[in-house]
Design an enzyme around this catalytic site. Structure first.
Site, mmCIF file in Angstrom:
data_model
loop_
_atom_site.group_PDB
_atom_site.id
_atom_site.type_symbol
_atom_site.label_atom_id
_atom_site.label_comp_id
_atom_site.label_asym_id
_atom_site.label_seq_id
_atom_site.Cartn_x
_atom_site.Cartn_y
_atom_site.Cartn_z
ATOM 1 N N ASP A 51 -23.399 -53.506 54.166
ATOM 2 C CA ASP A 51 -22.459 -52.931 55.125
ATOM 3 C C ASP A 51 -23.177 -52.423 56.368
ATOM 4 O OD1 ASP A 51 -20.226 -53.334 53.508
ATOM 5 O OD2 ASP A 51 -20.477 -51.412 52.487
ATOM 6 N N TYR A 109 -30.537 -51.585 43.900
ATOM 7 C CA TYR A 109 -30.281 -50.771 45.085
ATOM 8 C C TYR A 109 -30.902 -49.392 44.891
ATOM 9 C CZ TYR A 109 -26.842 -53.926 47.211
ATOM 10 O OH TYR A 109 -26.225 -54.993 47.812
#
Length: 269
Positions: A51, A109
């Site tokens: 994003d 992540y």
């Protein structure tokens, strides 16, 4: 020839990975650099769509080129052409059936939370600066409860514009659809590891969340972090995590943590 690139980037000034009209994106910058170096226009496919504001230490991209350029030459040439916020960490020929997204077996992540009184401006772009009192022991109890295969609807972004975004992705040649990762049936994903630790830096203490899984839904990691922070603040108990998963409702979980603390750490094939 099929190519595999490993990329690192500072996502602060980009509107995410996926190319968008009149907006700077990582995919767009990489496509432009490849064209300037080789004369060929390709749309590199990423392992997932990060994003706006999300960073990467080990994003992977794949694409095909006709130009018979040695990997070392392409590596150097792209780094001379790309903006300084994007670096190619590795360039290599890949197997014919390799695809940066479809071939993924796992991803990791990392989310970084700064716990000091004053966050240095040299660090502020890469952490969530948060000096609220937190009960870290409760968070440590909550974090492992998402390990395993679950329906993560409660931690997926509510996206009323999904149909429009899917159409735009198809038009642009990007075959991803619902956020950073889309492998797996519906909203079911398998999490292999979910860990929280304290890390000392020259600037101060970081609370670091690392999660490794088969795939991740749109905003899933940031929603997990926001919920774990709510556990630390006393808004949820650790034992509420399985209940939140079972409810399969975004309204049951915590707020979305800011993008700036999130890094795509690595991708496995």
């Amino acid at each position: 020839m099929n190519w595999k690139l490993t990329l690192a980037y500072d996502g602060t000034d980009f509107h995410g990975w996926q190319v968008q009209p009149d907006r700077p994106t990582v995919q767009g910058a990489l496509a432009d650099a490849i064209e300037r170096v080789t004369g060929e226009r390709v749309l590199p496919q990423g392992s997932g769509r990060t994003d706006a504001g999300v960073h990467a230490l080990g994003q992977v991209a794949s694409f095909r080129l006709n130009a018979p350029i040695p990997p070392a030459n392409l590596h150097r040439a792209l780094n001379r052409t790309l903006p300084p916020a994007i670096r190619v960490m590795g360039a290599e020929h890949a197997a014919e059936d390799f695809h940066a997204r479809h071939s993924v077996s796992a991803k990791t992540y990392e989310y970084r939370i700064f716990r000091g009184e004053i966050c240095s401006p040299w660090l502020a772009r890469y952490v969530y600066a948060l000096n609220w009192p937190l009960h870290v022991e409760r968070m440590l109890a909550a974090v492992p409860l998402v390990v395993g295969e679950h329906d993560f609807t409660s931690f997926a972004a509510t996206d009323p514009d999904l149909t429009t975004r899917q159409a735009e992705a198809a038009d642009s040649g990007d075959d991803s659809d619902d956020g950073p990762e889309t492998d797996g049936p519906g909203n079911v994903r398998r999490i292999f590891a979910s860990e929280l630790s304290l890390r000392e830096t020259d600037e101060g203490e970081l609370l670091v969340y690392r999660v490794r899984g088969s795939g991740f839904l749109h905003h899933m990691v940031r929603n997990l972090v926001g919920t774990f922070l709510d556990v630390g603040r006393g808004h949820f108990a650790a034992e509420d995590i399985p209940v939140i998963l079972e409810k399969r409702s975004r309204a049951e979980a915590g707020a979305t943590a800011p993008a700036r603390g999130l890094f795509l750490d690595s991708v496995e094939y």
